[in-house]
Design a protein around this motif. Structure first.
Motif, PDB file in Angstrom:
ATOM      1  N   VAL A 178     113.120 -48.548  73.335  1.00 46.93           N
ATOM      2  CA  VAL A 178     114.009 -49.696  73.536  1.00 46.93           C
ATOM      3  C   VAL A 178     115.382 -49.346  72.970  1.00 46.93           C
ATOM      4  O   VAL A 178     115.502 -48.820  71.869  1.00 46.93           O
ATOM      5  N   ARG A 179     116.413 -49.650  73.711  1.00 45.38           N
ATOM      6  CA  ARG A 179     117.757 -49.190  73.376  1.00 45.38           C
ATOM      7  C   ARG A 179     118.445 -50.040  72.308  1.00 45.38           C
ATOM      8  O   ARG A 179     119.083 -49.514  71.395  1.00 45.38           O
ATOM      9  N   PHE A 180     118.329 -51.352  72.417  1.00 45.15           N
ATOM     10  CA  PHE A 180     119.081 -52.247  71.529  1.00 45.15           C
ATOM     11  C   PHE A 180     118.170 -53.380  71.090  1.00 45.15           C
ATOM     12  O   PHE A 180     117.609 -54.098  71.919  1.00 45.15           O
ATOM     13  N   ILE A 181     118.000 -53.534  69.779  1.00 38.48           N
ATOM     14  CA  ILE A 181     117.154 -54.590  69.215  1.00 38.48           C
ATOM     15  C   ILE A 181     117.990 -55.408  68.248  1.00 38.48           C
ATOM     16  O   ILE A 181     118.641 -54.851  67.356  1.00 38.48           O
ATOM     17  N   PRO A 197     126.211 -37.989  71.461  1.00 36.45           N
ATOM     18  CA  PRO A 197     125.746 -39.171  70.721  1.00 36.45           C
ATOM     19  C   PRO A 197     125.227 -38.820  69.334  1.00 36.45           C
ATOM     20  O   PRO A 197     124.611 -37.774  69.131  1.00 36.45           O
ATOM     21  N   ARG A 198     125.498 -39.695  68.380  1.00 40.61           N
ATOM     22  CA  ARG A 198     124.882 -39.593  67.055  1.00 40.61           C
ATOM     23  C   ARG A 198     123.594 -40.408  67.003  1.00 40.61           C
ATOM     24  O   ARG A 198     122.679 -40.084  66.262  1.00 40.61           O
ATOM     25  N   ALA A 199     123.569 -41.510  67.752  1.00 42.84           N
ATOM     26  CA  ALA A 199     122.417 -42.419  67.766  1.00 42.84           C
ATOM     27  C   ALA A 199     121.964 -42.632  69.201  1.00 42.84           C
ATOM     28  O   ALA A 199     122.758 -42.516  70.138  1.00 42.84           O
ATOM     29  N   ARG A 200     120.693 -42.963  69.362  1.00 39.38           N
ATOM     30  CA  ARG A 200     120.183 -43.282  70.700  1.00 39.38           C
ATOM     31  C   ARG A 200     119.761 -44.740  70.816  1.00 39.38           C
ATOM     32  O   ARG A 200     119.519 -45.221  71.924  1.00 39.38           O
ATOM     33  N   SER A 201     119.661 -45.428  69.675  1.00 44.10           N
ATOM     34  CA  SER A 201     119.271 -46.838  69.707  1.00 44.10           C
ATOM     35  C   SER A 201     119.911 -47.573  68.540  1.00 44.10           C
ATOM     36  O   SER A 201     120.390 -46.960  67.584  1.00 44.10           O
ATOM     37  N   VAL A 202     119.902 -48.903  68.630  1.00 46.63           N
ATOM     38  CA  VAL A 202     120.550 -49.764  67.636  1.00 46.63           C
ATOM     39  C   VAL A 202     119.602 -50.862  67.198  1.00 46.63           C
ATOM     40  O   VAL A 202     118.906 -51.456  68.029  1.00 46.63           O
ATOM     41  N   ILE A 203     119.564 -51.117  65.894  1.00 47.04           N
ATOM     42  CA  ILE A 203     118.904 -52.308  65.351  1.00 47.04           C
ATOM     43  C   ILE A 203     119.978 -53.104  64.621  1.00 47.04           C
ATOM     44  O   ILE A 203     120.547 -52.629  63.633  1.00 47.04           O
ATOM     45  N   PHE A 204     120.279 -54.292  65.111  1.00 49.99           N
ATOM     46  CA  PHE A 204     121.341 -55.132  64.555  1.00 49.99           C
ATOM     47  C   PHE A 204     120.682 -56.282  63.799  1.00 49.99           C
ATOM     48  O   PHE A 204     120.060 -57.155  64.385  1.00 49.99           O
ATOM     49  N   LEU A 205     120.822 -56.280  62.468  1.00 42.73           N
ATOM     50  CA  LEU A 205     120.266 -57.319  61.607  1.00 42.73           C
ATOM     51  C   LEU A 205     121.331 -58.394  61.414  1.00 42.73           C
ATOM     52  O   LEU A 205     122.291 -58.204  60.667  1.00 42.73           O
ATOM     53  N   PHE A 206     121.174 -59.521  62.093  1.00 46.43           N
ATOM     54  CA  PHE A 206     122.216 -60.554  62.103  1.00 46.43           C
ATOM     55  C   PHE A 206     121.823 -61.710  61.194  1.00 46.43           C
ATOM     56  O   PHE A 206     120.812 -62.374  61.422  1.00 46.43           O
ATOM     57  N   MET A 207     122.652 -61.955  60.159  1.00 47.77           N
ATOM     58  CA  MET A 207     122.402 -63.037  59.206  1.00 47.77           C
ATOM     59  C   MET A 207     123.097 -64.306  59.706  1.00 47.77           C
ATOM     60  O   MET A 207     124.300 -64.497  59.485  1.00 47.77           O
ATOM     61  N   HIS A 208     122.360 -65.136  60.378  1.00 51.39           N
ATOM     62  CA  HIS A 208     122.900 -66.311  61.070  1.00 51.39           C
ATOM     63  C   HIS A 208     123.453 -67.335  60.079  1.00 51.39           C
ATOM     64  O   HIS A 208     122.742 -67.796  59.188  1.00 51.39           O
ATOM     65  N   GLY A 209     124.714 -67.678  60.220  1.00 44.04           N
ATOM     66  CA  GLY A 209     125.340 -68.677  59.359  1.00 44.04           C
ATOM     67  C   GLY A 209     126.492 -68.131  58.537  1.00 44.04           C
ATOM     68  O   GLY A 209     127.356 -68.883  58.112  1.00 44.04           O
ATOM     69  N   GLY A 210     126.519 -66.816  58.310  1.00 42.68           N
ATOM     70  CA  GLY A 210     127.635 -66.219  57.599  1.00 42.68           C
ATOM     71  C   GLY A 210     127.361 -65.935  56.137  1.00 42.68           C
ATOM     72  O   GLY A 210     127.609 -66.788  55.275  1.00 42.68           O
TER      73      GLY A 210
END
Length: 487
Positions: A321-324, A54-67
């Motif tokens: 925490v694994r995925f945020i 693995p390169r990463a152990r966790s993810v932070i996904f910044l989602f811009m709602h609406g496009g």
């Protein structure tokens, strides 16, 4: 192949119980006791070793709602600027759009200024002047695409790898494959300031066991609804009650070892008990220094809401925490326009970017300072991109200064998690309508994310309705991972 389905012990028990001289009953009782202990010891959310390095152990996904518009943020188009206000060339009029007919609307340049940043000279617009300070950490993928034109289908594609509801979300697949490094917090946390148009299935577990779904964490009030212990019961009393309930549940499960729903509920009960103590502490940012809070923009009313989400994301990563996943622009239960700039897109994006630019830059800086960025994959993106032409005209209800949805070419960027920044991957065409070079379908994007986490996207499967399903369905290539991590 990863699967939660195991060969059940029922056939062994039934055989032994039917054996002669009472031996079967004796042996069956031993097996039953052993199976009960195994069920109690087994934790489906326990951390698992990934099959790849693995390169990463966790993810932070910044989602811009609406496009968000790639054309106003991370994908400059000089030719579009040059032909601003002119008709869309005939050669580009081969796409169907929900609101807009390309033969009657003009091209729309951007009023934003793009500047080169960092040693890499990465071009970023003045909407993200603070994020631009981290240009050399960003890998900007300008050639993403899918075919989901509406918000619901676009959000489903980006979050689940499929246009329709019912598939497990990206975060659920990650937790299914890797488990959690936190014993006292959910493995998959979602933070939003309202509702999202695609609803909870965007962070749901689909046909995976329910324990893998995202848990909504609120930044105001109790972090998780119903997390507070009843006032009439102290912790010791609650523990005694949980132990008794667990004893009965284990007895029940011993005769039904194939019942994954029951096992998931048992795991959830235990996690909920531990969270009564750990979750309030995890979301309490009062102990953070004034400089740290200012770094995330908590000292400004405009940046405070998303800033707190970003600060909480860092605290979640620190606690295993694994995925945020963080959502920007979904206030009022998804009724606010968010990044959906059909009308006056410059005003819309300036408003939205002012809320997230400082917090995102603060998150990147804080992760880097604490030595967490190398093992945390940060992703920025949204439903889709926007069109290079206007979303209205001829006195209609739509505004000449707005842009329509565009799933055929848009931008996602990544940082951390082994990603070498300061680079651009792929491109859209001369006006930014279609992905062109090194095209990256959502399945490719998801395959790459899994690879960076040490998971094989083709073997991370789950049996459902007679078929082995995976996040990337029957597609997806992880070639992008090599490009992202190359020095």
């Amino acid at each position: 192949m990863l699967t939660t389905h195991e060969t059940t012990a029922r056939s062994r028990r039934e055989f032994l119980e039917c054996s002669a001289l009472g031996f079967g009953g004796l042996a069956a009782s031993c097996i039953l006791a052993r199976d009960g202990r195994a069920a109690a010891a087994r934790n489906p959310l326990a951390a698992k070793d990934p099959p790849l390095a693995p390169r990463a152990r966790s993810v932070i996904f910044l989602f811009m709602h609406g496009g968000p518009s790639h054309l106003d943020t991370f994908d400059p188009k000089p030719l579009l600027q040059k032909h601003d206000g002119q008709p869309v060339p005939e050669s580009f009029r081969n796409r169907d759009f929900q609101f807009t007919s390309m033969d009657r609307v003009p091209l729309l340049g951007t009023p934003r200024t793009f500047t080169r940043h960092g040693q890499s000279g990465l071009e970023i617009s003045d909407l993200f002047t603070n994020v631009a300070r981290h240009a050399d950490d960003l890998a900007v993928i300008r050639s993403c695409h899918h075919n989901g034109f509406t918000h619901i289908t676009g959000q489903n594609w980006m979050n689940t790898g499929w246009a329709q509801i019912g598939r497990p979300s990206l975060g659920s697949w990650v937790v299914y494959g890797l488990g959690s490094e936190s014993e006292n917090l959910p493995a998959y946390v979602v933070m939003l300031d309202g509702g999202i148009k695609s609803g909870s299935p965007a962070y749901g577990s689909g046909f995976l066991p329910a324990m893998y779904q995202g848990t909504v964490l609120r930044s105001e009030g109790p972090p998780i609804l119903n997390i507070q212990r009843p006032g009439s019961r102290d912790r010791e009393g609650q523990r005694l009650l949980m132990d008794k309930l667990g004893w009965f549940n284990r007895r029940h499960l011993a005769k039904r070892s194939e019942d994954t729903d029951l096992e998931a509920r048992m795991t959830a009960y235990e996690l909920a008990f531990r969270m009564q103590t750990s979750a309030p502490e995890a979301v309490d940012v009062s102990g953070e220094s004034a400089s740290t809070q200012a770094l995330y923009g908590l000292d400004d009313a405009v940046t405070r809401p998303f800033g707190k989400q970003c600060l909480l994301a860092r605290r979640m990563v620190e606690r295993g925490v694994r995925f945020i996943q963080l959502y920007s622009g979904c206030g009022n239960n998804g009724a606010s326009p968010g990044w959906d700039g059909h009308n006056q897109i410059d005003y819309n994006h300036e408003t939205m970017a002012s809320q997230v630019d400082v917090p995102i830059a603060g998150l990147l800086e804080d992760l880097k300072t604490r030595g967490l960025l190398d093992e945390t994959l940060v992703i920025w993106g949204g439903d889709f991109g926007r069109t290079p032409f206007t979303d209205g005209g001829e006195g209609g209800a739509r505004n000449n200064a707005g842009r329509d949805h565009n799933p055929y070419g848009f931008t996602v960027w990544m940082a951390g998690g082994g990603v070498k920044g300061g680079k651009v991957i792929g491109s859209t065409d001369e006006i930014g309508l279609n992905a062109q070079d090194n095209k990256v379908h959502v399945h490719d994007l998801h395959a790459t994310i899994l690879t960076l986490l040490g998971l094989e996207h083709e073997t991370l499967t789950y049996p459902f309705q007679g078929r082995e399903f995976r996040l990337t369905d029957v597609g997806g290539h992880n070639n992008l991972a090599e490009t992202l991590t190359a020095g």
